[in-house]
Design an enzyme around this catalytic site. Sequence first.
Site, PDB file in Angstrom:
ATOM      1  CG  ASP A 146       0.524  -2.240   6.035  1.00 52.50           C
ATOM      2  OD1 ASP A 146      -0.601  -2.362   6.896  1.00 52.50           O
ATOM      3  OD2 ASP A 146       0.317  -1.918   4.927  1.00 52.50           O
ATOM      4  CG  HIS A 178      -2.045   0.704   1.267  1.00 49.94           C
ATOM      5  ND1 HIS A 178      -1.870   2.190   1.830  1.00 49.94           N
ATOM      6  CD2 HIS A 178      -3.253   0.703   1.280  1.00 49.94           C
ATOM      7  CE1 HIS A 178      -2.924   3.067   1.812  1.00 49.94           C
ATOM      8  NE2 HIS A 178      -4.022   2.085   1.429  1.00 49.94           N
ATOM      9  CD  GLN A 205      -6.698  -4.735   3.904  1.00 49.67           C
ATOM     10  OE1 GLN A 205      -7.487  -5.331   4.438  1.00 49.67           O
ATOM     11  NE2 GLN A 205      -6.706  -3.478   3.683  1.00 49.67           N
ATOM     12  CB  CYS A 209      -3.587   2.991  -1.461  1.00 55.94           C
ATOM     13  SG  CYS A 209      -4.876   4.525  -1.107  1.00 55.94           S
ATOM     14  CE  LYS A 229      -7.437  -0.590   6.364  1.00 55.82           C
ATOM     15  NZ  LYS A 229      -8.085   0.045   5.147  1.00 55.82           N
TER      16      LYS A 229
END
Lengths: 132, 430
Positions: free
Chosen positions: B210, B133, B213, B376, B236
Amino acid sequence: MPSEEELYQEHVLDHYEDPFHRGTLESATHAHEDKNPLCGDVVRIELKLNDEGKIENLYFTGDGCVISQASASMLLEELYGKTVDDLKDFSAADMLTLYGPRLTPNRQKCCLLSWKVLQSAVHSPLAEGGES
Amino acid sequence: MSAAKTVDQSALLPESLRDDFPILSRDILEGHPLVFLDNAASTQRPRQVIDAISNVYEHDYANVHRGIHTLSERSTELYELAREKVRAFVGAKHAREVIFTPGTTASINLVARSWGGANLQPGDEILTTVMEHHSNLVPWQQIAAETGAVLRHVPITEDGRLDMAAFDQLLSERTKLVAVCSISNTLGTINPIDEITSKAHAAGALVLVDAAQSVPHMPVDVLKSDVDFLAFSGHKMLGPSGVGILYGKESLLDAMPPFLGGGSMINEVRLDSFTPAELPAKFEAGTPPIAPAIGMSAAIDYLNHIGLEAIHRHEQVLTQLAYDALSQIEGLRILGPAPKHRAGLVSFAFERIHAHEFAQVLNDQFGVAVRAGHHCTQPLHALLGISASTRASFYFYNQPENVDCLLEGISAVQSMFAPQGRRRRRKHNS
């Protein structure tokens, strides 16, 4: 919110499938290209200006959604044979009116991409190519 | 065609969970209940989280770590309880290793600026990947430009997984940090984080994950995976926007200089100098996201009640269903690997039809919310040779019927934009 029937009216799909002057212009004197960073729609417009500031001819190439490409076709058809002054008078609101279906703010950006490109193109002479 | 009928019901979570989410029963158009398939961008919130937020404002709110008064004590207690919940949720050793930030992007920027600014030398390498991202690319580009460090990118295989042979090649004694997503927000690929951390550590490099997700969708254990830094967002995972987490190993966070300066992050301030506070306050300058953190705490309770394993299993069913059905559609290209290597999302592109058309018609005609664009991940899209894609991303409140709606919508779009030999009305003879 516009329904998809309103958004994709027949004349829009007609322009998408059978566009006015999609291609390149060998005798172009001016050209500009830009993209919509949000979605990657891209439009390039090449045009031939004469000494009196008349748009003698213009062509577009591009890639993107129906709205971005159909609106480019409509715009070029509208400004074909007009002058730089006519173009200056042709506002963003005029472009949205020409397009027809009511658009949400995000989709207006798709519709106005070619309009922005053409406004810049008349001020972007090519380094070589067409005679001045 | 109903894909939903062929599903293994035992792997699914009960549909009644949807009743906890007020927004899911709203009509998006008249007669079209919302089919929300844009969960990778942000999820919806259950009543329990909405209530937790209004409760804190109605009963317990004041600024934290400041007052002697009752409300400040109450909100401080709830805020610190939220930190403890997050600690347990990701398996960290100490609550002081959990920093509240405005979100994943802010968490990554904190590490890039603070750790990167203090440690990167000209010629040092940061190893990231082509599937990141923008939030795990741009901060590294910025700090690399400032420090003279070099950014390198792990490529992907033909089917959209990290090329681990190339990773092995790129990893060297020059590598100071590996910055990688645990799950690609575009390809859905689940990356082998344990393997990455073990190899990176052997080479002397740190690893930032990261996890925006993955934390909402499957169990995460920072100790087991030996992750150095982990970044994720509340919004999220059923929580409010405006709150995110940076987890960092205590020894690393201790050695890092403060990032933002201001209130809370100090021990003592004189007119021309300050001494920083201890962890975690050292990295929480200014008034923190108090109510969002408390809302996130309620979201964690909710997720724990269902169980992350069960959530992952449920999403695997939906993903397999969508993947199998989409694979049958001519001209449609699925981005990313087979279902066994992917999490709960499927992105796709058509040769002829732009992603905008899918998103627009799916919304206007079927009440289906999907993402259209580059999500993104512009470099990844460029690499794949496309400018945009359409993404359907699932959460545990989606059901197989939602996948059917998606498929029905896709087929409507296909016929709507099929070439029909249309001719525009001529204005010019040219």
